[in-house]
Design an enzyme around this catalytic site. Structure first.
Site, PDB file in Angstrom:
ATOM      1  N   HIS A 155       0.814  -1.218   0.000  1.00  0.00           N
ATOM      2  CA  HIS A 155       0.000   0.000   0.000  1.00  0.00           C
ATOM      3  C   HIS A 155       0.846   1.266   0.000  1.00  0.00           C
ATOM      4  O   HIS A 155       0.311   2.359  -0.212  1.00  0.00           O
ATOM      5  CB  HIS A 155      -0.948  -0.015   1.194  1.00  0.00           C
ATOM      6  CG  HIS A 155      -1.989  -1.075   1.106  1.00  0.00           C
ATOM      7  ND1 HIS A 155      -3.288  -0.835   0.705  1.00  0.00           N
ATOM      8  CD2 HIS A 155      -1.930  -2.411   1.345  1.00  0.00           C
ATOM      9  CE1 HIS A 155      -3.990  -1.959   0.715  1.00  0.00           C
ATOM     10  NE2 HIS A 155      -3.181  -2.931   1.097  1.00  0.00           N
ATOM     11  N   ASP A 359       3.814   8.939  -1.449  1.00  0.00           N
ATOM     12  CA  ASP A 359       2.620   8.218  -1.010  1.00  0.00           C
ATOM     13  C   ASP A 359       2.314   7.104  -1.991  1.00  0.00           C
ATOM     14  O   ASP A 359       2.465   7.282  -3.206  1.00  0.00           O
ATOM     15  CB  ASP A 359       1.421   9.166  -0.933  1.00  0.00           C
ATOM     16  CG  ASP A 359       0.525   8.887   0.257  1.00  0.00           C
ATOM     17  OD1 ASP A 359       0.538   7.736   0.742  1.00  0.00           O
ATOM     18  OD2 ASP A 359      -0.172   9.807   0.709  1.00  0.00           O
TER      19      ASP A 359
END
Length: 457
Positions: A155, A359
């Site tokens: 993730h 991110d």
């Protein structure tokens, strides 16, 4: 015929009926629809850890937890996972803290989970391992004779090949990755970084379809950007009343930020960009307010304590320089808000700043798009370094290190004509709606459940 089950393993697991957080909500929605089993830690450290797995919920799917002792929590979770892997994967190796026992604690917890799963999983089950806490798990399961299809989804960003040697277990990363049948990543850029690691750090062969052959195994890295329940989130935002509770002057603009309190999110740089915007606006402009929601995380890690202090100082300085007796430029909320309240804030906001320094995806960007009124939508300001930037190209893309560039994007967002806002939002919404959480799970599990090709000799 044996039952074919989907078994998900992650560090976090929902202990309540309405989970929060991008990863947890996405997996909850997946298992709610498909059924199966979810195994995860019970949370913080336990004084007297229970042995084995404990069933905590049963319904459309079954949930089991395992306990972590104080030592395991300090070494496996706070230590190796979040003080070693997290900074390196987010390109901040300078913040890495290597301490005696961290690496061994990480391996020990993974081995303990592998023991439990090996007893639990049948040959027809499909295993889906989530995130950096369990990178070695497939290799350990293979050692225990598990022949099931095992997939992994990362993730967070995949690290640069040049940063991996900073890890204490750098020599093992390739074998850990290669033990999975499918290694899911958020972006094509992450896939490229993964392939670069194998090209430079271990003997391997990368086939034309991207499959990596190494040490007798074949692993397929694939880009599979995570999505949200777009229609469901839109409905939640439409029903929320929280936006009407905000006390703001008529015509005043609301800029929103929603992030965990983490150095990867670029919060200090965001505040500086907002300060630069305030410095360039004219006195006749209606003042805008930045509402930053930033619940704390990993408060026991030194880098987070330092960042929190820096953020407090930056916000205080900007409010002192630009604030009025009836207007505070930055409102800063350091706690979590319920999902329906956040959805209402997204819908009310004239712009959202999603400006991480690194991110994996950042689902705030997608939640904001889903929450908008298509007849009067706000504007998404998005960092080039968010994984979402590969999909959401109609956002205003910015360099979060450049305060003046963010200031210019804010000025443009808050003065953008309605027709341009509607056109941009329509294209953003099309992507968020079409590549939602069901698309994500279908794409990944479709690849994982394909018949296994003959392994390399």
């Amino acid at each position: 015929m044996a039952e074919q089950r989907l078994i998900v393993i992650s560090n976090r697991i929902p202990t309540e009926e309405e989970p929060s957080g991008g990863l947890v909500v996405a997996l909850h929605d997946c298992l709610n629809a498909r059924g199966g089993i979810w195994i995860g830690s019970s949370g913080g450290p336990v004084e007297q850890p229970r042995a084995g797995l404990t069933k905590i919920a049963e319904g459309n799917y079954t949930r089991y937890t395992f306990d972590l002792s104080r030592e395991e929590y300090d070494t496996y979770y706070l230590g190796y996972s979040n003080a070693v892997l997290w900074p390196v994967f987010h390109r901040r190796a300078d913040l890495m803290q290597v301490r005696p026992g961290y690496a061994q604690g990480y391996l020990d917890v993974n081995a303990r989970v592998a023991d439990m799963v090996a007893e639990f999983a049948g040959p027809d089950d499909t295993l889906w391992v989530q995130d950096y806490h369990f990178l070695p798990l497939a290799a350990m399961l293979r050692e225990r004779g598990v022949q099931s299809r095992i997939g992994f989804f990362l993730h967070i960003p995949f690290p640069e090949a040049s940063h991996v040697p900073a890890l204490p277990d750098a020599q093992n990363i390739c074998s850990w990755v290669a033990s999975y049948d499918v290694f899911g990543l958020q972006t094509e850029a992450d896939v490229e970084r993964c392939e670069n690691l194998f090209r430079h750090e271990c003997p391997s062969f990368i086939e034309s379809d991207g499959t990596i052959s190494v040490a007798g195994r074949r692993c397929r890295p694939m880009a599979c950007p995570i999505g949200i329940d777009a229609e469901g989130y839109r409905a939640t935002a439409e029903k929320s009343k929280v936006g009407k509770r905000l006390f703001m002057h008529k015509g005043q603009k609301l800029v929103l930020g929603v992030d965990r309190l983490d150095y990867s999110k670029g919060l200090v740089q965001r505040f500086e960009g907002f300060g630069a915007y305030l410095g360039r606006r004219s006195n006749t402009d209606e003042p805008a307010t930045l509402l930053q929601v930033a619940p704390p995380s990993r408060q026991d890690v030194d880098a987070y304590k330092d960042m929190r202090m820096q953020l407090d100082l930056t916000a205080g300085s900007i409010n002192g320089d630009y604030g009025e007796i009836d207007w505070t430029p930055i409102r800063y909320v350091r706690r979590s808000l319920p999902r329906d309240e956040l959805a209402g804030l997204y819908r009310r906001a004239d712009a959202v700043m999603v400006t991480p320094l690194a991110d994996g995806m950042n689902l705030v960007a997608k939640e904001f798009v889903a929450a908008q009124d298509p007849e009067d939508p706000g504007v998404l300001i998005l960092s080039h370094f968010a994984g979402a930037a590969e999909q959401l190209t109609d956002a205003l893309l910015v360099n979060p290190y450049d305060a003046d560039e963010m200031a210019a994007a804010l000025e443009r967002a808050l003065t953008m004509p309605l027709e341009e806002r509607k056109a941009r939002h329509a294209r953003l919404w099309e992507n968020v709606r079409d590549e939602d959480v069901d698309w994500w799970t279908g794409r990944f599990l479709g690849a994982l459940c394909q018949p296994r090709a003959v392994e390399a000799a």
